[in-house]
Enzyme design. Sequence first.
Site, mmCIF file in Angstrom:
data_model
loop_
_atom_site.group_PDB
_atom_site.id
_atom_site.type_symbol
_atom_site.label_atom_id
_atom_site.label_comp_id
_atom_site.label_asym_id
_atom_site.label_seq_id
_atom_site.Cartn_x
_atom_site.Cartn_y
_atom_site.Cartn_z
ATOM 1 N N ASP A 11 0.851 -1.247 -0.277
ATOM 2 C CA ASP A 11 0.139 -0.226 -0.098
ATOM 3 C C ASP A 11 0.928 1.029 -0.053
ATOM 4 O O ASP A 11 1.942 1.249 0.735
ATOM 5 C CB ASP A 11 -0.997 0.173 1.138
ATOM 6 C CG ASP A 11 -2.066 -1.108 1.231
ATOM 7 O OD1 ASP A 11 -1.943 -1.819 0.153
ATOM 8 O OD2 ASP A 11 -2.591 -1.011 1.947
ATOM 9 N N ASP A 130 -13.602 -6.025 -5.751
ATOM 10 C CA ASP A 130 -13.893 -6.508 -3.733
ATOM 11 C C ASP A 130 -14.803 -6.449 -4.225
ATOM 12 O O ASP A 130 -16.333 -6.251 -4.038
ATOM 13 C CB ASP A 130 -13.312 -4.698 -3.276
ATOM 14 C CG ASP A 130 -12.769 -4.180 -3.406
ATOM 15 O OD1 ASP A 130 -11.181 -5.080 -3.700
ATOM 16 O OD2 ASP A 130 -11.808 -3.102 -3.315
#
Lengths: 278, 209
Positions: A11, A130
Amino acid sequence: MLAKRIIPCLDVKDGRVVKGVQFVNLRDAGDPVEIAAAYEKEGADELTFLDITASHEKRDTILDVVAHTAEKVFMPLTVGGGVRTIEDIRNLLKAGADKVAINTAAVHNPEFVGQAAKRFGSQCIVVAIDAKQVDAELSKTPPTLDWHDHHPDLFITESVNSPVWQVFTHGGRNPTGIDAVKWAKQMEAFGAGEILLTSMDRDGTKTGYDLALNRTVSEAVGVPVIASGGAGTLEHLYEGIVEGKADAVLAASIFHFKEFTIGETKLYLKSKNITVRI
Amino acid sequence: MIAVIDYGMGNLRSVQKALEAVGARAVVTRKPAEILSASSVVLPGVGAFKDCMANLCQFGLVDAVHKSIQSGKPFLGICLGLQLLFHQSQEFGQVPGLEVLPGDVVGFAGKIPDSVSGSALKIPHMGWNTVQVKKNNPLFKSIPDNSYFYFVHSYFVVPERSDDIATTTEYGIEFVSSIHHENIYAFQFHPEKSQKLGSTLLKNFSELQ
């Protein structure tokens, strides 16, 4: 034989890696380039950067990160997060990314995936999905997407007995009403070359991938599927490949915190008769 | 100086940086004069065959590619840069290629028998796979047989001359993963994305005279 891929995910926010990384011998544990080089040394098969930079002014920082990484690291690099326009994709590929992952922009405009695949080739277009399993009673989601009437078949219409997963956007915050399995097939039809499938139920829990979700999507599409969300042990990676039928497994924390190196991971999988590159 | 041909397709920067990392000097160019004066030439490429051919034509580079190959200097095709050297591709109908080497480009789709794969194999063929060396080739110096390289493609070449086959790879079927014919070397996989062994291949190429 084609090896199953092990993909660490970083990330990146404002050009720095967040979610602590515990690599020894790094001068700067927040530097994505250094971490990428460390993963290459360990034998990672690919690398994924997820750009979680919030402010628009700082969005170009990811391009610098990608450019510097591509100078040092000679392995496939996927970049996701905030990919919204053809221009975004062009800039990322030009900086040195090999693939881009499209998520929210695909939900807002499915045709965007088709345009991107046509312009740059399916091989570099990853669609990130997702998904969350729908409870017995589907939470009411008004179909707010303006293309709803063009593809009404992609939406979950009723509560059903077999498991159904709903697509979410904005890091799992916004429900869309879209059926994740149908969505994956539609994205393949539009030219996605790969599906990055994250279980929002499992993400961060370290309880293992959502194997039923993975298997269902992997069997539904002809393109490779990357399992993501929930890996906490090496056995989880094994299950993702064997039971989830994943072509690649993506994980963040188990590699960042040095619970296992990529090398250990591959030796474990090899001992279980999984083809890996060692 | 190695000329990396820029025709608007593919990750040219990666190829250039990978060459520089092994000590070669490389320039990304679409100027025919620069390509013709280079000591060796790389034709990279990702995307669709038809678009790549169209761009090569549009940028006026077809002639420079042919002349480079005819001059006898080392020439390296990567991925689509391999496929383009052949007669024609079945991707999006029959599209003619550069017609340097006899043979065609065909798709995996429908070619992989279910009896081999058990369940259907995924297309594109994406990831690290091993290459089996079929013919001695200076580019594979110091590279063990069955080494892993990074692939991403849905089509592969079927050369007419078996002599042109340098390596093969298994993906449901055995397909040709590299070519060597005189001064022409070409890989279906991406040496610039294949970490250490890919760098060795590029170094070996850069050292060819």
